[in-house]
Design an enzyme around this catalytic site. Structure first.
Site, PDB file in Angstrom:
ATOM      1  CG  ASP A  57      -6.597  -2.814  -3.651  1.00  0.00           C
ATOM      2  OD1 ASP A  57      -7.726  -2.677  -3.039  1.00  0.00           O
ATOM      3  OD2 ASP A  57      -5.043  -3.195  -3.571  1.00  0.00           O
ATOM      4  CB  SER A  83      -1.147   0.059   1.259  1.00  0.00           C
ATOM      5  OG  SER A  83      -1.946   0.664   0.937  1.00  0.00           O
ATOM      6  CG  HIS A 101      -5.294  -2.752  -0.142  1.00  0.00           C
ATOM      7  ND1 HIS A 101      -4.830  -1.913  -0.945  1.00  0.00           N
ATOM      8  CD2 HIS A 101      -4.841  -1.985   1.401  1.00  0.00           C
ATOM      9  CE1 HIS A 101      -3.836  -1.461  -0.462  1.00  0.00           C
ATOM     10  NE2 HIS A 101      -3.901  -1.568   0.537  1.00  0.00           N
TER      11      HIS A 101
END
Length: 648
Positions: A304, A198, A335
Site C-alpha cells: 500500500d 482508509s 490499497h
C-alpha cells in the site's frame, strides 16, 4: 502473548442457564445450546430504514448551534417488534456523497422521505438479516451533516464517537437536522463494532483511541494511525498538497461556504516544512493506544503506497504493548479492500468475528492463528502470533565491494564509503533494476544467494551517517528481494486486482440496494525483484524528528529512518539487498537542492526483524562467498508506482 489469542467474551460464562438465556434473546427462537453462527432469519426487504441527527456537542462551523451529524440506519424489524435489542455495525465516512465507497464507488441514495435506499457496500445486505443493525455516519461537514471536516481531528472523531454515545444512551439525537423532536436508540444493546477502509478505518482507530464505552471491536482496513505520517516521512513531504486539499475535496457544498475558518486553521497548522505541530499531535492515535478497550481486526496491503504500511506497523506494536486483543490480515496488494482480494474467506471471517465480538458466540475464532499472510497471489499462510515467536532484530551492515556503489550486506561491521547524487527523476524501481551496476544515483548492498529461506516479519530501521554537499537533503532506504517471482502487480491501476464483469451476491437485495458486486481476480506480474520495505526522511531532522534544520555542507550527520512493516520470505537462491538513495520519485517530494551524499559505512546499518535472528541470517548466507557474481544487467520489476496517491 501465547499462540492462543485471548478474548474477553461479554456474556456471562458462569452457568449454562445464563448462556441459554442469552441465546434466547439473541436468536429468533430459544436454543438448546449456545449458538455458533448468526443466520439470515430476518427480512431485509422489510427492514426499518430511518435517519437521525446526533448532536456532537461541538460547533465546528461557528454558527452558534452545536453540530448534528446525519446517521442512516438499517435494522431488522422483527427483533424490535419482539422487544429484543440488536448490536450495531458502523461505518463512519466522509465519502457517502462525494466519492463513493468500494470498488464500484457506491453512494448513499434516499427515498422521498429522506430514508436511505442504497447503503454502499455489502454490510447491511449481509448482516441485517443476521440480527445486526447497520449504521452509516456522515462525518461532520459531509453529505447531510452540519459542521466542518477537519481531517482526522476532533470534529472527525467526535462525529462517530457521539453516535456510539447515543447508541449507549449518553448523547442526544433528533429526527431532523434542525428540529427539536428527539430520537432514542432503544432498539440496540449499544454493543458497537466499527469498520471501514482508509479514512473510514482511520475514524475507527481514532474513536477506539478515545476509549469510548460501548465500542467493542474495530476492523480498520488500510487505515491511518497518525495523520502526520500520511503527509510526511520524518520531515520529507510525501505529496504536493496538505490536509486542507483533502478537506475541501470531501466538504459538502454548504460546508465549503461556512468552513473557511476551519480550513485556514488546517493550512496554518500543517506547514509544508514537515515540522510536527499541535495539529498533528491531535491527529496521532498511536500515542493514545493505551486507551483502546475494543478488540482490533486489522487488514492492510503490504504494498500500500497510499496509506503506507508504517501506519499498521506502529499501531499494531502500540496495541500489543497495551495488551489489546488483535487479529491481522496482510495481503500482497496495494490499497485494496479484502472484499476484492479474498472475498469468500473475508465475508466468512468477518461474520464470525462480529458474531464473537458483538453477539458473544463461542465460535472458535479466538483460538485460531492471529495472522493470515498472503505469501503468493491467492496463496495464504497463517501465523499463531504476529510477529512470530523467535523474531529478533538483527543488525545487518553494508560494506564496500569490488565496484563503486555495489557493496555487500552482512553481519560484520562495514568499512569504507559510498556516495550518490540525488536524482528526483528516478525511483526505487530504477535503483533495484540496476542493483548490480555502478550508477551515480544510489548505493546498493546485497547478500549472496541465500542457501535457506529468510523471513522478515515486522518493522525495520536503517541508520545512516551521511555527509551532504548542500543545505537540504532527503534520504530513502529500501529493502529488496532480488530473485524471480510472480507477485500481485501493486503498481497497476487496480493495485493488485482486476475487476471483472460477472457479479457475486452477499446477502439479501432490494430493488434499490443490490447485494451483488463485480467479481475480481489477482492481477500479477513476473518480476526479477520485489521491493519489500521502504522508509524516507529529511536529513535535516537528524537531531529532532519533529523539526528540520538546514544542514552544513561537508558535515556528517547520523539519522535513523523508520522502514514500513512487512512480512516477507526471501527464498533460498534469492538475495536480500539494502539500497540507500535520495528522492524516491512520486513517493516523496525532492529537497530544495540536489545533493551528493557520502555514506560512512562503518556507521551505517539496518536493523531487520528476522525470524530466527542473526543465527538464521548466518545460516542462510553461510555459502554466499562461494556464489558466482551476478550479471550486472538490468532487472525487471513492476513499473514505477503511480504518482499522487493522496486520497485515503
Amino acid at each position: 502473548m501465547s499462540t492462543r489469542m485471548r478474548f474477553t467474551i461479554w456474556r456471562p460464562l458462569a452457568t449454562a442457564a445464563i448462556t441459554l438465556l442469552v441465546a434466547a434473546f439473541l436468536t429468533p427462537t430459544a436454543a438448546h445450546s449456545a449458538p455458533r453462527e448468526s443466520g439470515p432469519v430476518y427480512s431485509y426487504d422489510n427492514a426499518i430504514r430511518e435517519a437521525v441527527w446526533v448532536d456532537t456537542g461541538l460547533d465546528g462551523d461557528g454558527d452558534g448551534r452545536t453540530d448534528r451529524v446525519a446517521v442512516d440506519i438499517v435494522r431488522p424489524r422483527e427483533p424490535a417488534a419482539q422487544g429484543r435489542k440488536v448490536p450495531v455495525i458502523m461505518d463512519a465516512s466522509p465519502y457517502y456523497s462525494c466519492c463513493g465507497r468500494g470498488n464500484e464507488s457506491q453512494l448513499k441514495t434516499y427515498d422521498a422521505a429522506g430514508n436511505v435506499v442504497q447503503m454502499p457496500l455489502f454490510y447491511d445486505n449481509y448482516f441485517v438479516p443476521r440480527g445486526y443493525a447497520f449504521v452509516g455516519v456522515d462525518l461532520a461537514g459531509t453529505n447531510r451533516s452540519d459542521g466542518c471536516v477537519d481531517v482526522g481531528g476532533r470534529s472527525d472523531i467526535q462525529s462517530a464517537k457521539a453516535v456510539v454515545d447515543w447508541l449507549n444512551g449518553r448523547a442526544k439525537a433528533y429526527t431532523t437536522r434542525t428540529g427539536t423532536a428527539t430520537a432514542q436508540a432503544g432498539w440496540t444493546n449499544g454493543r458497537t463494532g466499527m469498520i471501514g477502509k482508509s479514512w473510514d478505518g482511520t475514524i475507527a482507530n481514532g474513536v477506539a483511541a478515545t476509549g469510548v464505552k460501548g465500542l467493542k471491536t474495530i476492523v480498520p482496513i488500510s487505515a491511518i494511525s497518525s495523520w502526520y505520517d500520511y503527509y510526511f516521512a520524518q520531515g520529507a513531504p510525501l505529496y504536493d498538497s496538505g490536509p486542507d486539499w483533502l478537506s475541501d475535496y470531501v466538504d459538502s457544498p454548504d460546508a465549503r461556504a461556512r468552513c473557511a475558518a476551519v480550513q485556514q486553521k488546517i493550512v496554518d497548522g500543517a506547514p509544508r516544512t514537515g515540522d510536527r505541530t499541535s495539529l498533528w499531535t491531535e491527529r496521532d492515535y498511536v500515542k493514545d493506544a493505551g486507551r483502546v478497550k475494543a478488540s482490533v481486526f486489522l487488514i492492510h496491503g503490504m504494498q500500500d503506497l497510499n496509506v503506507r504500511t508504517k501506519h499498521f506497523g506502529q499501531w499494531w506494536d502500540a496495541l500489543a504493548k497495551n495488551g489489546v486483543e488483535r487479529k491481522i490480515w496482510l495481503s500482497q496488494t496495494g490499497h485494496v479492500d479484502p472484499f476484492d482480494f479474498r472475498r469468500t474467506a473475508w465475508v466468512d471471517t468477518l461474520h464470525r468475528w462480529f458474531d464473537h465480538e458483538l453477539l458473544g458466540y463461542d465460535n472458535g475464532i479466538d483460538r485460531e492463528p492471529m495472522a493470515d499472510i498472503e505469501r503468493h497471489p491467492d496463496q495464504w499462510v497463517t501465523s499463531g502470533v504476529w510477529p512470530p515467536h523467535g523474531t529478533r532484530t538483527t543488525t545487518l551492515r553494508p560494506s564496500t565491494g569490488e565496484r563503486p556503489g555495489v557493496g555487500t550486506l552482512g553481519l560484520r561491521k562495514g568499512t569504507g564509503t559510498a556516495a550518490f547524487t540525488d536524482n528526483p527523476q528516478l525511483s526505487e524501481t530504477d535503483w533495484a533494476a540496476q542493483i548490480d551496476a555502478s550508477t551515480p544515483d544510489k548505493a546498493g548492498f546485497t547478500t549472496g544467494p541465500l542457501t535457506r529461506d529468510l523471513r522478515l516479519s515486522g518493522s525495520s530501521k536503517v541508520t545512516v551517517t551521511a555527509t551532504p554537499t548542500t543545505a537540504t537533503a532527503h534520504l530513502t532506504a529500501v529493502l529488496v528481494d532480488l530473485g524471480p517471482d510472480i507477485i500481485r502487480d501493486y503498481a497497476a491501476s487496480g493495485e493488485g486486482i482486476s475487476t471483472l464483469t460477472d457479479r457475486t451476491c452477499w446477502g439479501a437485495s432490494t430493488a434499490g440496494d443490490s447485494a451483488c458486486f463485480k467479481g475480481t481476480r489477482a492481477k500479477t506480474a513476473d518480476v526479477d525483484y520485489t521491493v519489500v520495505s521502504r522508509g524516507w526522511a529529511d536529513l535535516g531532522t537528524y537531531a529532532n524528528p519533529g523539526k528540520g534544520v538546514p544542514l552544513t555542507p561537508g558535515k556528517a550527520y547520523t539519522l535513523t529512518l523508520d522502514l514500513a512493516a512487512t512480512d516477507h520470505v526471501v527464498p533460498a537462491g534469492h538475495r536480500l539487498a539494502l539500497i540507500v538513495a535520495g528522492t524516491d520519485k512520486d513517493l516523496i517530494d525532492p529537497p530544495a537542492d540536489t545533493p551528493t551524499l557520502t555514506l560512512d559505512l562503518s556507521r551505517t546499518s539496518a536493523r531487520v526483524p528476522l525470524v530466527g535472528g542473526a543465527d538464521a541470517f548466518a545460516r542462510a548466507t553461510s555459502a554466499a562467498a562461494a556464489a558466482a557474481t551476478p550479471d550486472a544487467g538490468p532487472l525487471d520489476g513492476v513499473r514505477t508506482p503511480h504518482d499522487t496517491y493522496r486520497i485515503p
